[in-house]
Design a protein around this motif. Structure first.
Motif, PDB file in Angstrom:
ATOM      1  N   LYS A 119      18.491 -31.780  16.621  1.00 49.78           N
ATOM      2  CA  LYS A 119      19.768 -31.043  16.646  1.00 49.78           C
ATOM      3  C   LYS A 119      19.752 -29.880  15.648  1.00 49.78           C
ATOM      4  CE  LYS A 119      22.840 -34.734  18.164  1.00 49.78           C
ATOM      5  NZ  LYS A 119      24.011 -35.543  17.812  1.00 49.78           N
ATOM      6  N   ALA A 120      19.136 -30.078  14.494  1.00 51.55           N
ATOM      7  CA  ALA A 120      19.054 -28.996  13.505  1.00 51.55           C
ATOM      8  C   ALA A 120      18.239 -27.837  14.070  1.00 51.55           C
ATOM      9  CB  ALA A 120      18.449 -29.509  12.196  1.00 51.55           C
ATOM     10  N   ILE A 121      17.152 -28.158  14.755  1.00 53.33           N
ATOM     11  CA  ILE A 121      16.320 -27.097  15.343  1.00 53.33           C
ATOM     12  C   ILE A 121      17.096 -26.361  16.428  1.00 53.33           C
ATOM     13  CG2 ILE A 121      14.170 -26.584  16.558  1.00 53.33           C
ATOM     14  CD1 ILE A 121      13.935 -27.535  13.535  1.00 53.33           C
ATOM     15  N   VAL A 122      17.809 -27.096  17.269  1.00 46.56           N
ATOM     16  CA  VAL A 122      18.620 -26.456  18.314  1.00 46.56           C
ATOM     17  C   VAL A 122      19.628 -25.506  17.672  1.00 46.56           C
ATOM     18  CG1 VAL A 122      20.353 -26.860  20.125  1.00 46.56           C
ATOM     19  CG2 VAL A 122      18.316 -28.309  20.009  1.00 46.56           C
ATOM     20  N   GLU A 123      20.293 -25.954  16.606  1.00 46.35           N
ATOM     21  CA  GLU A 123      21.268 -25.081  15.943  1.00 46.35           C
ATOM     22  C   GLU A 123      20.604 -23.819  15.391  1.00 46.35           C
ATOM     23  OE1 GLU A 123      24.413 -24.934  12.247  1.00 46.35           O
ATOM     24  OE2 GLU A 123      24.023 -26.867  13.219  1.00 46.35           O
ATOM     25  N   PHE A 124      19.503 -23.973  14.675  1.00 51.91           N
ATOM     26  CA  PHE A 124      18.857 -22.804  14.078  1.00 51.91           C
ATOM     27  C   PHE A 124      18.238 -21.883  15.120  1.00 51.91           C
ATOM     28  CE2 PHE A 124      18.852 -25.525  10.195  1.00 51.91           C
ATOM     29  CZ  PHE A 124      19.676 -24.706   9.442  1.00 51.91           C
ATOM     30  N   ARG A 125      17.949 -22.388  16.308  1.00 48.79           N
ATOM     31  CA  ARG A 125      17.448 -21.514  17.392  1.00 48.79           C
ATOM     32  C   ARG A 125      18.523 -20.531  17.845  1.00 48.79           C
ATOM     33  NH1 ARG A 125      14.889 -22.502  21.761  1.00 48.79           N
ATOM     34  NH2 ARG A 125      14.733 -20.251  21.722  1.00 48.79           N
ATOM     35  N   THR A 126      19.785 -20.783  17.500  1.00 52.98           N
ATOM     36  CA  THR A 126      20.865 -19.862  17.864  1.00 52.98           C
ATOM     37  C   THR A 126      21.062 -18.766  16.818  1.00 52.98           C
ATOM     38  OG1 THR A 126      22.672 -21.112  16.799  1.00 52.98           O
ATOM     39  CG2 THR A 126      22.073 -21.750  19.059  1.00 52.98           C
ATOM     40  N   TYR A 127      20.354 -18.851  15.696  1.00 55.30           N
ATOM     41  CA  TYR A 127      20.477 -17.868  14.619  1.00 55.30           C
ATOM     42  C   TYR A 127      19.623 -16.638  14.938  1.00 55.30           C
ATOM     43  CZ  TYR A 127      22.596 -21.267  11.348  1.00 55.30           C
ATOM     44  OH  TYR A 127      23.415 -22.165  10.712  1.00 55.30           O
ATOM     45  N   PRO A 128      20.141 -15.435  14.710  1.00 56.27           N
ATOM     46  CA  PRO A 128      19.385 -14.225  15.024  1.00 56.27           C
ATOM     47  C   PRO A 128      18.234 -13.922  14.040  1.00 56.27           C
ATOM     48  CG  PRO A 128      21.494 -13.637  14.055  1.00 56.27           C
ATOM     49  CD  PRO A 128      21.500 -15.132  14.240  1.00 56.27           C
ATOM     50  N   ASN A 129      18.249 -14.565  12.864  1.00 58.67           N
ATOM     51  CA  ASN A 129      17.265 -14.230  11.826  1.00 58.67           C
ATOM     52  C   ASN A 129      16.211 -15.319  11.605  1.00 58.67           C
ATOM     53  OD1 ASN A 129      19.151 -16.026  10.729  1.00 58.67           O
ATOM     54  ND2 ASN A 129      18.807 -15.265   8.657  1.00 58.67           N
ATOM     55  N   LEU A 130      16.088 -16.273  12.516  1.00 57.99           N
ATOM     56  CA  LEU A 130      15.069 -17.311  12.388  1.00 57.99           C
ATOM     57  C   LEU A 130      14.264 -17.412  13.674  1.00 57.99           C
ATOM     58  CD1 LEU A 130      17.062 -20.177  10.615  1.00 57.99           C
ATOM     59  CD2 LEU A 130      15.479 -18.541   9.574  1.00 57.99           C
ATOM     60  N   GLU A 131      12.965 -17.237  13.556  1.00 58.74           N
ATOM     61  CA  GLU A 131      12.044 -17.373  14.684  1.00 58.74           C
ATOM     62  C   GLU A 131      11.496 -18.801  14.644  1.00 58.74           C
ATOM     63  OE1 GLU A 131      11.577 -15.776  17.301  1.00 58.74           O
ATOM     64  OE2 GLU A 131       9.535 -15.098  17.627  1.00 58.74           O
ATOM     65  N   ILE A 132      11.656 -19.540  15.743  1.00 61.33           N
ATOM     66  CA  ILE A 132      11.294 -20.958  15.746  1.00 61.33           C
ATOM     67  C   ILE A 132      10.538 -21.328  17.015  1.00 61.33           C
ATOM     68  CG2 ILE A 132      12.162 -23.342  15.659  1.00 61.33           C
ATOM     69  CD1 ILE A 132      14.657 -22.258  14.231  1.00 61.33           C
ATOM     70  N   MET A 175      13.876 -26.502  22.276  1.00 61.54           N
ATOM     71  CA  MET A 175      12.938 -26.587  21.161  1.00 61.54           C
ATOM     72  C   MET A 175      11.883 -25.483  21.181  1.00 61.54           C
ATOM     73  SD  MET A 175      14.451 -29.143  19.928  1.00 61.54           S
ATOM     74  CE  MET A 175      13.449 -29.569  18.529  1.00 61.54           C
ATOM     75  N   ARG A 176      11.803 -24.746  22.279  1.00 64.71           N
ATOM     76  CA  ARG A 176      10.811 -23.678  22.450  1.00 64.71           C
ATOM     77  C   ARG A 176       9.402 -24.234  22.193  1.00 64.71           C
ATOM     78  NH1 ARG A 176      11.200 -17.667  19.760  1.00 64.71           N
ATOM     79  NH2 ARG A 176       9.954 -16.603  21.298  1.00 64.71           N
ATOM     80  N   VAL A 177       9.045 -25.188  23.028  1.00 67.29           N
ATOM     81  CA  VAL A 177       7.822 -25.966  22.857  1.00 67.29           C
ATOM     82  C   VAL A 177       6.575 -25.157  23.214  1.00 67.29           C
ATOM     83  CG1 VAL A 177       6.597 -28.036  23.642  1.00 67.29           C
ATOM     84  CG2 VAL A 177       9.075 -28.115  23.291  1.00 67.29           C
ATOM     85  N   ILE A 178       5.574 -25.256  22.335  1.00 67.83           N
ATOM     86  CA  ILE A 178       4.266 -24.647  22.573  1.00 67.83           C
ATOM     87  C   ILE A 178       3.186 -25.656  22.166  1.00 67.83           C
ATOM     88  CG2 ILE A 178       5.072 -22.264  22.294  1.00 67.83           C
ATOM     89  CD1 ILE A 178       3.914 -22.270  19.458  1.00 67.83           C
ATOM     90  N   ASN A 179       1.991 -25.486  22.702  1.00 65.88           N
ATOM     91  CA  ASN A 179       0.895 -26.376  22.290  1.00 65.88           C
ATOM     92  C   ASN A 179       0.095 -25.715  21.163  1.00 65.88           C
ATOM     93  OD1 ASN A 179      -1.094 -24.663  23.462  1.00 65.88           O
ATOM     94  ND2 ASN A 179      -0.754 -25.609  25.455  1.00 65.88           N
ATOM     95  N   PHE A 180      -0.879 -26.445  20.641  1.00 67.80           N
ATOM     96  CA  PHE A 180      -1.634 -25.957  19.484  1.00 67.80           C
ATOM     97  C   PHE A 180      -2.436 -24.695  19.800  1.00 67.80           C
ATOM     98  CE2 PHE A 180      -5.009 -26.406  16.144  1.00 67.80           C
ATOM     99  CZ  PHE A 180      -4.169 -26.200  15.067  1.00 67.80           C
ATOM    100  N   SER A 181      -2.952 -24.579  21.040  1.00 70.19           N
ATOM    101  CA  SER A 181      -3.687 -23.345  21.395  1.00 70.19           C
ATOM    102  C   SER A 181      -2.757 -22.134  21.363  1.00 70.19           C
ATOM    103  CB  SER A 181      -4.276 -23.400  22.795  1.00 70.19           C
ATOM    104  OG  SER A 181      -4.633 -24.658  23.179  1.00 70.19           O
TER     105      SER A 181
END
Length: 188
Positions: A119-132, A175-181
């Motif tokens: 939930k914290a990650i979802v909230e911060f994904r709405t912030y314009p100044n944090l790339e996640i 969550m903007r999921v990506i893999n390690f590659s």
């Protein structure tokens, strides 16, 4: 592996770990100046994270958050970490991809527990100044940088009202999921 890779690319000089448990990660970190905060065991600073941040005066290149896995505390730990993050630094947050409703339940009632860190990650994904981004590794590790958000999450619910069902059907987007590659392509 994620920390080792980022350290190879960015050559960190300082590291902060919130929630060290038995030093499973902290003991393997090869960064010159490192601080591990844990109220019970592990690390080299015995306190809860709120107490540490209230007294801290140092800045860090990399912060790894794996403390109390509850939304409101994780949110505070991220906000406090941002205050003490060096320019171009990184914050990594552990346990962001729970696999079941019981794994994310608060309060904890099972041995394997991610809590509602997501939930914290979802909230911060709405912030314009944090790339996640969230890496598909070890229960999900979110990678946070203080810079322009290139993909702001639009959500029409109050974060506190989100349920596991919302996460379950939307976690790739939330969550903007990506893999390690993909991590290696984005951070080089």
């Amino acid at each position: 592996d994620l920390i080792k890779y980022l350290n190879t690319v960015y050559k960190f000089n300082s590291y902060l770990e919130i929630g060290c448990d038995d030093n499973q990660l902290f003991s393997k970190i090869d960064i010159p100046r490192k601080v591990g905060v844990d109220p019970v065991s592990g690390g080299n600073y015995k306190a809860k994270s709120d107490e540490f941040f209230s007294k801290n005066e140092k800045k860090f290149d990399l912060v790894f958050i794996d403390g109390l896995h509850e939304y409101h505390q994780v949110k505070k730990d991220i906000l406090n970490s941002i205050k003490f993050l060096n320019e171009n630094g990184f914050i990594l947050v552990h346990d962001c991809l729970p696999r079941s409703i019981s794994a994310q339940a608060v309060p904890r009632f099972r041995n394997i527990w991610n809590g509602d860190v997501w939930k914290a990650i979802v909230e911060f994904r709405t912030y314009p100044n944090l790339e996640i981004f969230t890496c598909l590794a070890d229960e999900g590790i979110s990678i946070i940088q203080v810079k322009r958000n290139s993909q702001i999450l639009k959500i029409n619910k109050n974060i506190s009202d989100l349920k596991f069902q919302d996460y379950y059907y939307n976690y790739m987007k939330y969550m903007r999921v990506i893999n390690f590659s993909e991590v290696k392509k984005k951070f080089k």
